[in-house]
Design a protein around this motif. Structure first.
Motif, PDB file in Angstrom:
ATOM      1  N   THR B  42       0.824  -1.205   0.000  1.00  0.00           N
ATOM      2  CA  THR B  42       0.000   0.000   0.000  1.00  0.00           C
ATOM      3  C   THR B  42       0.862   1.260   0.000  1.00  0.00           C
ATOM      4  OG1 THR B  42      -1.794  -1.126   1.153  1.00  0.00           O
ATOM      5  CG2 THR B  42      -1.781   1.270   1.256  1.00  0.00           C
ATOM      6  N   PHE B  43       1.884   1.296   0.855  1.00  0.00           N
ATOM      7  CA  PHE B  43       2.744   2.482   0.889  1.00  0.00           C
ATOM      8  C   PHE B  43       3.490   2.636  -0.438  1.00  0.00           C
ATOM      9  CE2 PHE B  43       5.037   5.954   2.398  1.00  0.00           C
ATOM     10  CZ  PHE B  43       6.388   5.784   2.145  1.00  0.00           C
ATOM     11  N   THR B  44       3.967   1.531  -0.969  1.00  0.00           N
ATOM     12  CA  THR B  44       4.680   1.580  -2.250  1.00  0.00           C
ATOM     13  C   THR B  44       3.766   2.133  -3.340  1.00  0.00           C
ATOM     14  OG1 THR B  44       6.035  -0.321  -1.610  1.00  0.00           O
ATOM     15  CG2 THR B  44       5.916   0.192  -3.958  1.00  0.00           C
ATOM     16  N   LYS B  46       1.082   3.976  -3.010  1.00  0.00           N
ATOM     17  CA  LYS B  46       0.737   5.386  -2.750  1.00  0.00           C
ATOM     18  C   LYS B  46       1.881   6.317  -3.151  1.00  0.00           C
ATOM     19  CE  LYS B  46      -2.438   4.732   1.135  1.00  0.00           C
ATOM     20  NZ  LYS B  46      -3.415   5.642   1.686  1.00  0.00           N
TER      21      LYS B  46
END
Lengths: 173, 206
Positions: B42-44, B46
């Motif tokens: 998810t962070f990647t 985003k």
């Protein structure tokens, strides 16, 4: 008071690990601190630390609320204790509750994984780095008090990475 | 090759990493975390989505470098661990076996079903990976298909494994050996292929 139950299993066909039905992977403090540094370094281009904090809040909110639902946990005191245990089970360190109610509060982390990893890797830093831990705390408050994500704001008042003896987080609505 | 891959996966997948009373998981000479896989994806997603097109490549390289450095230090921790000594080391006859064993451990850890398809010692390695967790990033895209290959962790770790095998003695400071090799992704499940393919070669300036 219930203790955290961790149902761990490995799917030998897909070669994937699950903890309480969450697909789980192991990584190291090098990876976590470098992700954090990436978020900090990108601040001129995009609010990377906000993205990291909100990712943490969203992911851990789901983990907490799914656990409460699957295990029939509704009592707020019990939800709080389980959230503290789950925080540690992820390897994030240790939470000691200070004051905690629906309007917010103050928590302490005598051990904070991101700070510990950062100190081990690079030594002290001049500002907080525990966006992942802070996001977890935001998730915890929302999950304990049955609110949606983004209901609480978490800010580090003291940080182990800057040299404080413990990390202190202030939580407000 | 002397590595019994199935046995390594079966035994290494059972290695338990538990938090200590401080809520930390020290193992393999590093501090381990056990997050939901979607945290990383998810962070990647985003970050890559948030930046302008002209700097996406630069952000991608930062993610690859994070994994490369992690793979170098944690990889060394794994191949010098008591678990490795007990399960894998008895099967190892040469440096190439260490690499095959490392990818069996990679698989046991749930990062993806990874095997070496081609290896020229000291020069080039091709790895094929099925069902890697990073491919799940496609679920963040409309139509469940990513618009670019995004297995940055596998790229970084693969480069690191070659550094450890052929880049000289392990350097805890990461000032020599690390980044001797680099890895390019040539196929991706997240973009519609049936497996991921990763090609590792020496960096031009190494």
């Amino acid at each position: 008071m219930a203790t955290l139950k961790l149902d761990k299993h490995f799917d030998p066909d897909r070669c994937r690990h699950y903890v309480n039905n969450n697909l789980t992977v192991l990584h190291c403090h090098h990876y976590a601190t470098l992700f954090t540094q990436l978020a900090l370094d990108a601040q001129d281009l995009v609010n990377g630390t906000k993205l990291l904090y909100e990712t943490s809040e969203d992911i851990f909110y789901k983990a907490l609320t799914d656990y409460y639902k699957d295990n029939g946990v509704t009592d707020q005191a019990e939800k709080t204790e389980l959230a503290k245990e789950m925080f540690s089970s992820f390897g994030l360190g240790k939470i000691e509750a200070g004051t905690l109610d629906e309007k917010g509060g103050s928590l302490e982390m005598p051990v904070a994984y991101l700070d510990q990893g950062w100190l081990q890797k690079w030594g002290k830093y001049n500002s907080p780095v525990n966006f992942i831990g802070a996001g977890y705390i935001a998730a915890m408050f929302s999950a304990v008090f049955d609110k949606p994500v983004r209901s609480y704001k978490v800010e580090e008042q003291e940080s182990k990475v800057t040299g404080a003896s413990k990390t202190v987080l202030q939580v407000t609505v | 090759m002397a590595i019994d891959r199935s046995k390594v996966i079966e035994q290494m997948s059972k290695v338990s990493v538990e938090a200590n009373p401080d809520g930390l998981i020290p193992a393999f000479n590093v501090l381990i975390n056990a997050f939901p896989a979607d945290f990383w994806n998810t962070f990647t997603y985003k970050m890559v989505d948030a930046v302008n097109e002209d700097i996406k490549d630069a952000v991608e390289e930062l993610f690859v470098n994070a994994a490369h450095e992690c793979g170098y230090h944690t990889g060394y921790g794994i191949i010098t661990s008591k678990e490795w000594d007990a399960i894998v080391k008895p099967m190892v006859e040469n440096t190439e076996d260490v690499l095959h064993g490392a990818y069996a451990v990679f698989t046991a850890w749930g990062w993806g079903k990874a095997e070496i398809a081609e290896l020229t010692p000291g020069e080039k390695m091709v790895v094929r990976v099925e069902d890697y967790y990073e491919s799940d990033i496609k679920d963040h895209f409309s139509g469940a298909k990513a618009d670019r290959m995004m297995a940055y962790m596998i790229r970084g770790v693969s480069g690191a494994f070659m550094d450890l095998a052929y880049g000289g003695d392990y350097d805890p400071a990461g000032e020599s050996g690390l980044y001797t090799f680099e890895c390019e992704q040539t196929k991706g499940i997240e973009t519609g292929d049936s497996y991921g393919e990763f090609v590792v070669k020496k960096r031009n300036d190494a």
